[in-house]
Design a protein around this motif. Sequence first.
Motif, PDB file in Angstrom:
ATOM      1  N   LYS A 113       2.562   2.579  -3.363  1.00 31.59           N
ATOM      2  CA  LYS A 113       1.433   2.915  -4.604  1.00 31.59           C
ATOM      3  C   LYS A 113       0.406   4.247  -4.440  1.00 31.59           C
ATOM      4  CE  LYS A 113       2.853  -0.254  -7.386  1.00 31.59           C
ATOM      5  NZ  LYS A 113       3.552   0.099  -8.632  1.00 31.59           N
ATOM      6  N   LEU A 114       0.291   4.299  -2.931  1.00 31.18           N
ATOM      7  CA  LEU A 114      -0.473   5.259  -2.492  1.00 31.18           C
ATOM      8  C   LEU A 114      -0.003   6.585  -2.080  1.00 31.18           C
ATOM      9  CD1 LEU A 114      -3.134   3.449  -0.411  1.00 31.18           C
ATOM     10  CD2 LEU A 114      -3.314   3.785  -2.986  1.00 31.18           C
ATOM     11  N   PHE A 150      -9.074   0.178   1.174  1.00 30.30           N
ATOM     12  CA  PHE A 150      -9.069   1.183   0.110  1.00 30.30           C
ATOM     13  C   PHE A 150     -10.382   1.804  -0.027  1.00 30.30           C
ATOM     14  CE2 PHE A 150      -9.031   2.757  -4.396  1.00 30.30           C
ATOM     15  CZ  PHE A 150      -7.729   3.441  -4.483  1.00 30.30           C
ATOM     16  N   LEU A 170       0.797  -1.302   0.064  1.00 30.43           N
ATOM     17  CA  LEU A 170       0.059   0.054   0.144  1.00 30.43           C
ATOM     18  C   LEU A 170       0.981   1.381  -0.106  1.00 30.43           C
ATOM     19  CD1 LEU A 170      -2.865  -1.095   2.582  1.00 30.43           C
ATOM     20  CD2 LEU A 170      -3.213  -0.530   0.175  1.00 30.43           C
ATOM     21  N   LEU A 222      -3.248  11.134  -4.045  1.00 27.01           N
ATOM     22  CA  LEU A 222      -4.619  10.234  -4.182  1.00 27.01           C
ATOM     23  C   LEU A 222      -5.421  10.942  -3.153  1.00 27.01           C
ATOM     24  CD1 LEU A 222      -5.935   8.372  -6.155  1.00 27.01           C
ATOM     25  CD2 LEU A 222      -5.102   6.309  -4.693  1.00 27.01           C
ATOM     26  N   PHE A 223      -4.905  10.606  -1.779  1.00 34.53           N
ATOM     27  CA  PHE A 223      -5.613  10.937  -0.701  1.00 34.53           C
ATOM     28  C   PHE A 223      -4.967  12.048   0.169  1.00 34.53           C
ATOM     29  CE2 PHE A 223      -6.284   6.387  -1.220  1.00 34.53           C
ATOM     30  CZ  PHE A 223      -7.488   6.221  -1.415  1.00 34.53           C
ATOM     31  N   SER A 263       0.120  11.832   0.259  1.00 35.99           N
ATOM     32  CA  SER A 263      -0.561  11.139  -1.022  1.00 35.99           C
ATOM     33  C   SER A 263      -1.210  12.087  -1.825  1.00 35.99           C
ATOM     34  CB  SER A 263      -1.433  10.175  -0.423  1.00 35.99           C
ATOM     35  OG  SER A 263      -2.004   9.540  -1.538  1.00 35.99           O
ATOM     36  N   ASN A 276     -11.022  10.468   3.380  1.00 36.85           N
ATOM     37  CA  ASN A 276     -10.298  11.394   2.576  1.00 36.85           C
ATOM     38  C   ASN A 276     -11.322  12.516   2.516  1.00 36.85           C
ATOM     39  OD1 ASN A 276      -8.024  12.586   1.176  1.00 36.85           O
ATOM     40  ND2 ASN A 276      -9.367  12.308  -0.559  1.00 36.85           N
TER      41      ASN A 276
END
Length: 554
Positions: free
Chosen positions: A154-155, A295, A151, A200-201, A198, A302
């Motif tokens: 990648k995140l 996920f 995790l 993404l988040f 991150s 988030n």
Amino acid sequence: MVEEVKRTFLQIHGFDNVLVALTDLPKGTVIDHQGQHIVLVDNVAGKHKFTINALNTGDEIYMYGVLVGKASQPVPQGGAITTENIKHAADGFKLGNRKTDWSRPDTTGYAGKTFMGYHRADGSVGTANYWLVIPLVFCENRNINVLKDALLGKLGFAKPRSYENEVDQLVNMLQTGKSVEEILSADLQMTPEAGVSSKLFPNIDGIKFLTHDMGCGGTKTDSDALCGLLAGYITHPNVAGATILSLGCQHAQASILQNEIQKRDRGFTKPLIILEQQKLGTESRLLHEALKQTFAGLIEVNKQQRQPASISKLCIGLECGGSDGFSGISANPVLGYLSDMLVAMGGSVILAEFPELCGVEQELSDRCVDEGTALKFMDLMTTYNAKAEADGSGFYANPSPGNIRDGLITDAIKSAGAAKKGGTSPVTAVLDYPEKVTAPGLNLLCTPGSDVESTTAEVAAGANIVLFTTGLGTPTGNPVTPVVKLSTNTKLFNKMPDIIDFNCGTVIEGEESIEQAAIRLLNYVIDVANGDIKPKAVQLGQDDFIPWKRGVSL
């Protein structure tokens, strides 16, 4: 206080019969103390103590106005206090009268002051926003680490500092024929630090993976306490949600964990994923479910954002480690003044490390708001010390070699200085491990003096920031709560800038009063609570987590 510390020595309390050297004082130095001329008969290193008058064997020694030892042999006037001529001693304690009057510091400058935090359904406010992945038993540690490897990178939550580039340089030197001497003398080029946020988040500060060696095979008491500790982390204001991996057959059952969560938050609504390997079957099925559900949980949390919160929502853990002879006269009193300021504004502080409260039990028990609270504190102290002595090591064995080397000769000397972190306000509650703070004000929490075990417990109790004083230097951090390191002396602050955040050596040097340093520190704490400053332990990814096995740990 400022006038005193500009000198080469200090008498901490008017009742003390020893003085503290603020710098190295050679043998033969003449000390002028209150009209009395004292000639040093020993070299006295900075942070160490020397006698005002000659002591005979058995004479009592006082610092901070309390008994901290007895002379084990005659000590001349101007003689250095050492492990050879002093032994631990502390006053006894009993239930006394309530002494809850205190002088509230002026906090008008902070009226209406807020910080930007994460508001939780239970009314608490986080200074950060983390997702946890935790095993209920050590059998699941490998699976936790597999999830971590899958995790983090990648995140976008990779570790902030890697030394792989340095290893590549060493391999290259070997392959190009460099000698061992050339390798040892090489100047390795540091790898640039990677970002930890991150894309993404962006509203999640990280995913934290808390492995441990408990949950089964030990006592049922320890496994139950582990569930309570983990429940403290799951319900913590800095935690948005959690994934729990259970094997299934261990002592630390998921049902026990859920009961402990309900004790701390009856209306618990955070995302909580509990997966049991023995029910799911294959390892791959367990991990696939953990990945998918985690996920999905991250997507949900988030959405959370920082909002203004009252300073009263701060809960500060007070910690010290690698203490020295200046801890009790610079950094710890600065924390004490800040503690009083926060209590005056409706906030909470946690004073823990019970082996380091030896000798100040009477003062603290008298400051408890009622007799029941005082009796609970006295019982915890007595029981803990008796257990330690039964196993051959009472509270007197607490000082480490580093403590002793830097002037903390007995546990009572160490304790009298360590207790200064708690300020002067009344004790509103006494908590046994792993209980959680429910009342504002000064809370006493039963933990070991061991840095990581105590910090781990303070965070489980609800500390959303930890202030950690050190005179020797220690890299301790925590997975979910920012740990701010304060040096007791400027030399350490300059020597270890990669782990120290704040310098209290200014008090020793007379540049600031304790009050001035505390105000500067409170402003720093608010910046940390806002997320504007990331302490060095956070930057380094210093995620120390050690549950306390309720045996002897000093």
